[in-house]
Design a protein around this motif. Structure first.
Motif, PDB file in Angstrom:
ATOM      1  N   UNK A   1       0.814  -1.207   0.000  1.00 21.20           N
ATOM      2  CA  UNK A   1       0.000   0.000   0.000  1.00 21.20           C
ATOM      3  C   UNK A   1       0.853   1.266   0.000  1.00 21.20           C
ATOM      4  N   UNK A   2       0.417   2.241  -0.779  1.00 19.82           N
ATOM      5  CA  UNK A   2       1.036   3.552  -0.763  1.00 19.82           C
ATOM      6  C   UNK A   2       0.420   4.363   0.370  1.00 19.82           C
ATOM      7  N   UNK A   3       1.255   5.038   1.155  1.00 22.18           N
ATOM      8  CA  UNK A   3       0.779   5.730   2.352  1.00 22.18           C
ATOM      9  C   UNK A   3       0.968   7.237   2.216  1.00 22.18           C
ATOM     10  N   UNK A   4       0.158   7.981   2.960  1.00 18.49           N
ATOM     11  CA  UNK A   4       0.286   9.437   3.024  1.00 18.49           C
ATOM     12  C   UNK A   4       0.466   9.835   4.480  1.00 18.49           C
ATOM     13  N   UNK A   5       1.566  10.544   4.773  1.00 18.22           N
ATOM     14  CA  UNK A   5       1.817  11.045   6.112  1.00 18.22           C
ATOM     15  C   UNK A   5       1.626  12.562   6.105  1.00 18.22           C
ATOM     16  N   UNK A   6       0.835  13.058   7.062  1.00 21.53           N
ATOM     17  CA  UNK A   6       0.546  14.491   7.160  1.00 21.53           C
ATOM     18  C   UNK A   6       0.985  14.987   8.535  1.00 21.53           C
TER      19      UNK A   6
END
Length: 400
Positions: free
Chosen positions: A29-34
């Motif tokens: 899975x490709x993840x997004x960190x904010x």
């Protein structure tokens, strides 16, 4: 924050924090960190009521592929009405062949999202954001080739600006891998002519006018040297000169940078012998620091297109084909030579280590077929063919 500390050379108490966390990630899975932090510096001028707004940073992450990183601090000081140069210097530590594209973006003030799988957040610019003000002769700009920021600030104060970096795979089936947003703050303070610092290259270099950038040539397997001097007319200011580049640590035979002098004159020299398989463009940033100010000189290093390295010419004499690619247990080479050569054929790892000697000796004019068993870990390798004249052909080989 795991730890915080004050940055050296910054007179107004700039603090850096290190944040660490552990999260479970599904490998595919490709993840997004904010990162969402309130509140911004209330002294920021190019935003409305900044002390009540957040700073938002984000990065996408594809497991197994390192995210682009920035090698420069996100805050610096510049003198009023002098040309400023600064390179945030993003680079990719990924072993997978890729390219980076950077651009200026409005700083982000809010991120709206729900903590559910597949949720895509929406980002909103900082209220009232405007590009940092500049003289008409030196607008705020980002070089599309080297990433260097140049401008001539014509107003005092604190200003923010974001840079977005996109990482693309050179495999067309993958495309965009990661995106990273960085927020920077520039502090413009009064200056006297006695405090103006200057970087002056000693070694020759070339200039490309469209788009504009400065560059010098290197030749694989041969020593490369570049010298640059820094000066300041104020004898009471101690100068320091540093250099940033992935070639100082990323490859097996790294470059070295030495600096001499700590008063009003300082000199720096880069020494590097590029591996014989190396063909990539390399960005090197020289940074002069004096008092509270800094000045950058960004140089693009390009493979020498001289007689022994003209793309397409030597390749035509070899007429090389490899199969299969991606390879598994063996690699086959077919070469149709226009003349006899003494060849050294090897595989190199991504960091420049010779991991397999395939052939060394004479090859005759005409068809030559070679085969080699592979007992190497999966990854990206460089096939290097070098003859007695030190002419080199490099071809990427993927092993699965």
């Amino acid at each position: 924050a795991l730890s915080t500390s004050l940055l050296p050379f910054f007179p107004y108490g700039v603090e850096v924090g290190v944040f660490v966390d552990s999260l479970p990630i599904t490998p595919s899975n490709k993840c997004l960190f904010v990162f969402n932090f309130c509140c911004r510096n209330a002294a920021i001028i190019n935003a409305t009521n900044p002390g009540m707004q957040s700073m938002v940073l984000y990065t996408y992450y594809w497991p197994g592929i390192p995210t682009p990183v920035f090698m420069s601090l996100p805050i610096t000081y510049f003198p009023l009405n002098h040309q400023a140069t600064y390179n945030p210097f993003p680079y990719s530590p990924s072993p997978v062949p890729d390219s980076l594209v950077w651009s200026l973006k409005n700083s982000i003030g809010t991120a709206t999202y729900t903590a559910t799988s597949g949720s895509v957040p929406s980002f909103t610019d900082v209220t009232g954001f405007t590009t940092p003000p500049a003289a008409s002769s030196g607008p705020f700009s980002l070089n599309p080739v080297t990433g260097e920021i140049t401008w001539t600030p014509n107003a005092l104060g604190n200003f923010i600006q974001a840079v977005e970096v996109k990482q693309y795979s050179l495999q067309s089936s993958i495309g965009l891998i990661n995106t990273v947003e960085r927020d920077m703050q520039f502090v413009i303070v009064p200056d006297t002519s006695a405090d103006t610092i200057t970087l002056t290259p000693v070694s020759p270099y070339n200039v490309n006018n469209s788009p504009y950038y400065k560059y010098a040539y290197y030749t694989p397997g041969q020593p490369f040297t570049f010298q640059i001097n820094g000066t300041c007319p104020n004898p009471n200011i101690n100068l320091t000169l540093n250099s940033f580049s992935n070639i100082y640590s990323y490859i097996l035979t790294p470059a070295t940078f030495t600096s001499t002098g700590t008063t009003s004159t300082v000199s720096g020299t880069i020494n590097w012998t590029p591996p014989i398989y190396w063909t990539k463009d390399v960005i090197v940033v020289f940074r002069l620091h004096g008092g509270m100010f800094s000045k950058d000189f960004t140089l693009l290093l390009r493979k020498n297109p001289g007689p022994n390295n003209i793309p397409g010419t030597y390749e035509n004499e070899i007429n090389l084909s490899t199969y299969p690619n991606p390879a598994h247990n063996n690699l086959n080479l077919s070469m149709d030579l226009t003349q006899n050569i003494e060849a050294d054929i090897s595989l190199y790892s991504i960091v420049g280590q010779n991991v397999l000697n395939i052939y060394k000796g004479k090859l005759l004019k005409g068809k030559n077929n070679l085969s080699s068993d592979l007992k190497l870990a999966p990854g990206i390798y460089s096939l290097v063919i070098r003859d007695e004249k030190k002419r080199t052909i490099t071809k990427p080989i993927v092993i699965q």
